[in-house]
Design a protein around this motif. Structure first.
Motif, PDB file in Angstrom:
ATOM      1  N   GLY A  91      13.530  15.491  -4.005  1.00 30.94           N
ATOM      2  CA  GLY A  91      13.207  15.784  -2.617  1.00 30.94           C
ATOM      3  C   GLY A  91      11.795  16.293  -2.411  1.00 30.94           C
ATOM      4  O   GLY A  91      11.588  17.267  -1.709  1.00 30.94           O
ATOM      5  N   TYR A  92      10.830  15.621  -2.978  1.00 33.46           N
ATOM      6  CA  TYR A  92       9.434  16.064  -2.902  1.00 33.46           C
ATOM      7  C   TYR A  92       8.656  15.128  -1.986  1.00 33.46           C
ATOM      8  O   TYR A  92       8.759  13.900  -2.096  1.00 33.46           O
ATOM      9  N   ASP A  93       7.862  15.682  -1.078  1.00 34.71           N
ATOM     10  CA  ASP A  93       7.006  14.881  -0.204  1.00 34.71           C
ATOM     11  C   ASP A  93       5.681  14.608  -0.906  1.00 34.71           C
ATOM     12  O   ASP A  93       4.941  15.535  -1.220  1.00 34.71           O
ATOM     13  N   VAL A  94       5.403  13.323  -1.133  1.00 31.01           N
ATOM     14  CA  VAL A  94       4.140  12.926  -1.753  1.00 31.01           C
ATOM     15  C   VAL A  94       3.222  12.463  -0.630  1.00 31.01           C
ATOM     16  O   VAL A  94       3.437  11.421  -0.013  1.00 31.01           O
ATOM     17  N   TYR A  95       2.188  13.246  -0.375  1.00 31.40           N
ATOM     18  CA  TYR A  95       1.236  12.961   0.692  1.00 31.40           C
ATOM     19  C   TYR A  95       0.194  11.964   0.215  1.00 31.40           C
ATOM     20  O   TYR A  95       0.048  11.739  -0.993  1.00 31.40           O
ATOM     21  N   PRO A  96      -0.545  11.352   1.148  1.00 33.07           N
ATOM     22  CA  PRO A  96      -1.576  10.387   0.746  1.00 33.07           C
ATOM     23  C   PRO A  96      -2.544  10.982  -0.281  1.00 33.07           C
ATOM     24  O   PRO A  96      -2.921  12.157  -0.203  1.00 33.07           O
ATOM     25  N   LEU A  97      -2.887  10.170  -1.260  1.00 33.58           N
ATOM     26  CA  LEU A  97      -3.800  10.508  -2.347  1.00 33.58           C
ATOM     27  C   LEU A  97      -3.272  11.638  -3.231  1.00 33.58           C
ATOM     28  O   LEU A  97      -4.038  12.400  -3.816  1.00 33.58           O
ATOM     29  N   ARG A  98      -1.953  11.734  -3.338  1.00 34.72           N
ATOM     30  CA  ARG A  98      -1.308  12.737  -4.191  1.00 34.72           C
ATOM     31  C   ARG A  98      -0.335  12.064  -5.132  1.00 34.72           C
ATOM     32  O   ARG A  98       0.099  10.941  -4.918  1.00 34.72           O
ATOM     33  N   ARG A  99       0.052  12.806  -6.184  1.00 34.22           N
ATOM     34  CA  ARG A  99       0.981  12.314  -7.195  1.00 34.22           C
ATOM     35  C   ARG A  99       2.063  13.347  -7.466  1.00 34.22           C
ATOM     36  O   ARG A  99       1.859  14.533  -7.257  1.00 34.22           O
ATOM     37  N   ALA A 100       3.176  12.861  -7.990  1.00 34.68           N
ATOM     38  CA  ALA A 100       4.237  13.721  -8.514  1.00 34.68           C
ATOM     39  C   ALA A 100       4.710  13.083  -9.820  1.00 34.68           C
ATOM     40  O   ALA A 100       4.843  11.867  -9.897  1.00 34.68           O
ATOM     41  N   THR A 101       4.962  13.914 -10.836  1.00 34.15           N
ATOM     42  CA  THR A 101       5.333  13.393 -12.154  1.00 34.15           C
ATOM     43  C   THR A 101       6.629  14.023 -12.644  1.00 34.15           C
ATOM     44  O   THR A 101       6.779  15.239 -12.599  1.00 34.15           O
ATOM     45  N   ALA A 102       7.529  13.165 -13.114  1.00 33.35           N
ATOM     46  CA  ALA A 102       8.757  13.612 -13.784  1.00 33.35           C
ATOM     47  C   ALA A 102       8.495  13.525 -15.282  1.00 33.35           C
ATOM     48  O   ALA A 102       7.865  12.582 -15.765  1.00 33.35           O
TER      49      ALA A 102
END
Length: 173
Positions: A91-102
């Protein structure tokens, strides 16, 4: 014919403009909070799944336990996924020019870790994406520009890609 990605490649999703996923950094590694008793006698490895937003709007991302499948060895047996040590994207919001890593920790017989397939089905907002596959192995160079090994053979990822390309060409003739 559908061709799998090589570990290190980015996969873009047409239905979500600007969103892309990458499976990378497949390597042997011990889990940070200690080994699970169920993985006794197995070799641990770590893999990262990064979601990047190059679009113009934010995306709500879900990448949890049941959305990632790790298969190892020539028979594609299931790897042991250590969910206690793994870090998912919930449930993470990834905004423009951003990343999320598992970061996932898994284990399997050492002899089977030269062939690892990672299948990912991302949930974006309330929509499920198609499943995507990445092929690689621990100890192999990352990305599609791998040079042949010292023994003169291509890397496993290149062999898989060349085989599938050949099968697709035979089927279209």
């Amino acid at each position: 014919m559908y061709e799998p990605n090589v570990v290190g490649d980015w996969q873009e999703y047409d239905e979500h403009a600007g969103l892309r996923v990458r499976v990378h950094r497949l390597e042997r590694a011990e889990p940070p909070r200690g080994r699970d008793d169920a993985a006794e006698g197995l070799t641990y490895f770590r893999v990262r799944v990064t979601v990047e937003n190059r679009g113009e709007r934010k995306f709500g991302i879900h990448l949890e336990d049941g959305q990632i499948d790790l298969r190892i060895g020539p028979d594609g047996e299931s790897a042991f996924l250590d969910w206690r040590n793994s870090q998912f994207i919930e449930g993470y919001d990834v905004y423009p020019l951003r990343r999320a890593t598992a970061v996932l920790y898994a284990a399997g017989p050492e002899a089977a870790l030269d062939r690892v397939d990672v299948q990912v089905q991302l949930r974006v907002d309330d929509d499920w994406t198609d499943r995507r596959l990445w092929a690689g192995g621990t100890g192999l160079p990352e990305g599609s520009s791998c040079a042949p090994s010292a023994a003169g053979r291509e890397s496993l990822a290149h062999q898989v890609s060349n085989f599938l390309r050949g099968q697709a060409e035979e089927g279209t003739a």
